[in-house]
Motif scaffolding. Structure first.
Motif, PDB file in Angstrom:
ATOM      1  N   UNK A  13       0.816  -1.214   0.000  1.00  0.00           N
ATOM      2  CA  UNK A  13       0.000   0.000   0.000  1.00  0.00           C
ATOM      3  C   UNK A  13       0.853   1.269   0.000  1.00  0.00           C
ATOM      4  N   UNK A  14       2.069   1.172  -0.513  1.00  0.00           N
ATOM      5  CA  UNK A  14       2.954   2.325  -0.572  1.00  0.00           C
ATOM      6  C   UNK A  14       2.660   3.230  -1.756  1.00  0.00           C
ATOM      7  N   UNK A  15       3.569   4.159  -2.002  1.00  0.00           N
ATOM      8  CA  UNK A  15       3.373   5.167  -3.043  1.00  0.00           C
ATOM      9  C   UNK A  15       3.919   4.761  -4.408  1.00  0.00           C
ATOM     10  N   UNK A  16       4.971   3.931  -4.409  1.00  0.00           N
ATOM     11  CA  UNK A  16       5.581   3.570  -5.697  1.00  0.00           C
ATOM     12  C   UNK A  16       6.360   2.274  -5.566  1.00  0.00           C
ATOM     13  N   UNK A  17       6.451   1.570  -6.682  1.00  0.00           N
ATOM     14  CA  UNK A  17       7.337   0.411  -6.789  1.00  0.00           C
ATOM     15  C   UNK A  17       8.166   0.595  -8.059  1.00  0.00           C
ATOM     16  N   UNK A  18       9.430   0.247  -7.963  1.00  0.00           N
ATOM     17  CA  UNK A  18      10.368   0.428  -9.071  1.00  0.00           C
ATOM     18  C   UNK A  18      11.230  -0.824  -9.189  1.00  0.00           C
ATOM     19  N   UNK A  19      11.434  -1.284 -10.410  1.00  0.00           N
ATOM     20  CA  UNK A  19      12.407  -2.340 -10.676  1.00  0.00           C
ATOM     21  C   UNK A  19      13.336  -1.840 -11.761  1.00  0.00           C
ATOM     22  N   UNK A  20      14.620  -1.720 -11.425  1.00  0.00           N
ATOM     23  CA  UNK A  20      15.636  -1.368 -12.416  1.00  0.00           C
ATOM     24  C   UNK A  20      16.456  -2.617 -12.690  1.00  0.00           C
ATOM     25  N   UNK A  21      16.321  -3.136 -13.905  1.00  0.00           N
ATOM     26  CA  UNK A  21      17.090  -4.326 -14.269  1.00  0.00           C
ATOM     27  C   UNK A  21      18.408  -3.870 -14.887  1.00  0.00           C
ATOM     28  N   UNK A  22      19.455  -4.005 -14.110  1.00  0.00           N
ATOM     29  CA  UNK A  22      20.785  -3.534 -14.473  1.00  0.00           C
ATOM     30  C   UNK A  22      21.754  -4.677 -14.766  1.00  0.00           C
ATOM     31  N   UNK A  23      21.494  -5.868 -14.226  1.00  0.00           N
ATOM     32  CA  UNK A  23      22.437  -6.984 -14.331  1.00  0.00           C
ATOM     33  C   UNK A  23      22.666  -7.394 -15.779  1.00  0.00           C
ATOM     34  N   UNK A  24      23.910  -7.670 -16.095  1.00  0.00           N
ATOM     35  CA  UNK A  24      24.275  -8.132 -17.431  1.00  0.00           C
ATOM     36  C   UNK A  24      25.751  -8.469 -17.450  1.00  0.00           C
ATOM     37  N   UNK A  25      26.206  -9.067 -18.546  1.00  0.00           N
ATOM     38  CA  UNK A  25      27.621  -9.433 -18.640  1.00  0.00           C
ATOM     39  C   UNK A  25      28.128  -9.254 -20.062  1.00  0.00           C
ATOM     40  N   UNK A  26      29.373  -8.872 -20.172  1.00  0.00           N
ATOM     41  CA  UNK A  26      30.046  -8.769 -21.468  1.00  0.00           C
ATOM     42  C   UNK A  26      30.817 -10.060 -21.787  1.00  0.00           C
ATOM     43  N   UNK A  27      30.972 -10.915 -20.774  1.00  0.00           N
ATOM     44  CA  UNK A  27      31.741 -12.162 -20.902  1.00  0.00           C
ATOM     45  C   UNK A  27      30.865 -13.282 -21.461  1.00  0.00           C
ATOM     46  N   UNK A  28      31.366 -14.080 -22.385  1.00  0.00           N
ATOM     47  CA  UNK A  28      32.722 -14.095 -22.931  1.00  0.00           C
ATOM     48  C   UNK A  28      32.853 -13.162 -24.140  1.00  0.00           C
ATOM     49  N   UNK A  29      33.991 -12.518 -24.260  1.00  0.00           N
ATOM     50  CA  UNK A  29      34.278 -11.669 -25.409  1.00  0.00           C
ATOM     51  C   UNK A  29      35.051 -12.494 -26.435  1.00  0.00           C
ATOM     52  N   UNK A  30      34.598 -12.453 -27.656  1.00  0.00           N
ATOM     53  CA  UNK A  30      35.254 -13.193 -28.733  1.00  0.00           C
ATOM     54  C   UNK A  30      34.247 -13.632 -29.771  1.00  0.00           C
ATOM     55  N   UNK A  31      34.708 -14.110 -30.917  1.00  0.00           N
ATOM     56  CA  UNK A  31      33.788 -14.586 -31.949  1.00  0.00           C
ATOM     57  C   UNK A  31      32.891 -15.694 -31.405  1.00  0.00           C
ATOM     58  N   UNK A  32      31.627 -15.676 -31.799  1.00  0.00           N
ATOM     59  CA  UNK A  32      30.655 -16.632 -31.256  1.00  0.00           C
ATOM     60  C   UNK A  32      31.104 -18.080 -31.438  1.00  0.00           C
ATOM     61  N   UNK A  33      31.779 -18.368 -32.553  1.00  0.00           N
ATOM     62  CA  UNK A  33      32.160 -19.752 -32.821  1.00  0.00           C
ATOM     63  C   UNK A  33      33.350 -20.202 -31.984  1.00  0.00           C
ATOM     64  N   UNK A  34      34.049 -19.230 -31.336  1.00  0.00           N
ATOM     65  CA  UNK A  34      35.301 -19.573 -30.673  1.00  0.00           C
ATOM     66  C   UNK A  34      35.233 -19.538 -29.148  1.00  0.00           C
ATOM     67  N   UNK A  35      34.178 -18.940 -28.574  1.00  0.00           N
ATOM     68  CA  UNK A  35      34.135 -18.784 -27.119  1.00  0.00           C
ATOM     69  C   UNK A  35      33.607 -20.051 -26.447  1.00  0.00           C
TER      70      UNK A  35
END
Length: 244
Positions: free
Chosen positions: A75-97
């Motif tokens: 029964x509050x005033x606001x709800x917030x969800x910030x989806x920040x999680x992510x990863x850059x790993x693995x870096x490299x060509x898709x066929x090689x990682x």
């Protein structure tokens, strides 16, 4: 009997709030009465911690049940969800990682935002308070970078999901917005700069950005992301802080 009102008038979830932009977001919440919950594996930041591996479908199920439990009767005033999680790993060509690492990245970058976003929308559908769902995007959603296939595809998926789900919301529904914060000086950027040019041909550009002082700080990125909530943006907007 009179209904007991919650002490926290704002309930905020931030995925990946233990470091980088997520930690800066948790430290800069603009609502003094907020309860802030970090959805991540390790925790350790300033926010309350709900432990979940967001690259694992079992973790998504735990978060969905957590949303339901926390928002039933809210029964509050606001709800917030910030989806920040992510990863850059693995870096490299898709066929090689590495196969396992690539699968984990696809689940975290592409699937988790949609599944967790849907869970939040479902859990908040019956509420009449302010509801905001912000998804962290990137300029990589529109620009292909060799070596970043799971990351660029994930951000493109986030933006198209936001456009679609934003269009589905009624006039009094949840605001669904994607925000690209620009190039921010985080551990992810350090990881990018430590990559060899064979795996990531554009690596020199990121060395130059660092050397020239062109990287935003996590704190300035967080301030810009929070400012989006006060802007009159159409539902389903995908914005870049550098162009606001």
């Amino acid at each position: 009997m009179a209904q007991v009102r919650s002490a926290a008038r704002s309930l905020i979830w931030i995925s990946g709030a233990s470091a980088g932009i997520g930690a800066a977001l948790a430290a800069a919440v603009p609502y003094p009465d907020a309860r802030v919950i970090d959805l991540s594996r390790r925790g350790g930041g300033t926010a309350e911690h709900f432990k979940a591996d967001l690259s694992d479908p079992a973790g998504w199920e735990r978060v969905e049940k957590h949303f339901e439990a926390e928002l039933t009767g809210y029964d509050g005033d606001r709800v917030v969800f910030i989806h920040n999680a992510g990863t850059i790993t693995p870096i490299g060509p898709a066929h090689a990682v590495d196969s396992a690492a690539y699968t984990s990245a696809v689940l975290l970058n592409s699937v988790a935002p949609q599944v967790l976003g849907r869970a939040f929308l479902t859990a908040t559908a019956g509420l009449r308070c302010e509801r905001h769902l912000l998804m962290l995007s990137s300029g990589a959603a529109k620009t292909p970078y060799a070596g970043w296939s799971s990351y660029t595809a994930g951000k493109a998926a986030v933006e198209q999901w936001v456009r679609t789900v934003g269009a589905e919301q009624p006039a009094d529904g949840c605001r669904v917005i994607a925000v690209a914060p620009g190039v921010v000086d985080t551990d992810m950027q350090s990881e990018i700069r430590s990559t060899d040019s064979e795996s990531f041909p554009s690596v020199d550009r990121f060395h130059t950005l660092k050397q020239s002082g062109a990287l935003a700080t996590p704190e300035s990125a967080a301030a810009g992301i929070w400012s989006v909530l006060a802007r009159d943006l159409p539902n389903g907007s995908c914005v870049d802080l550098r162009h606001l």
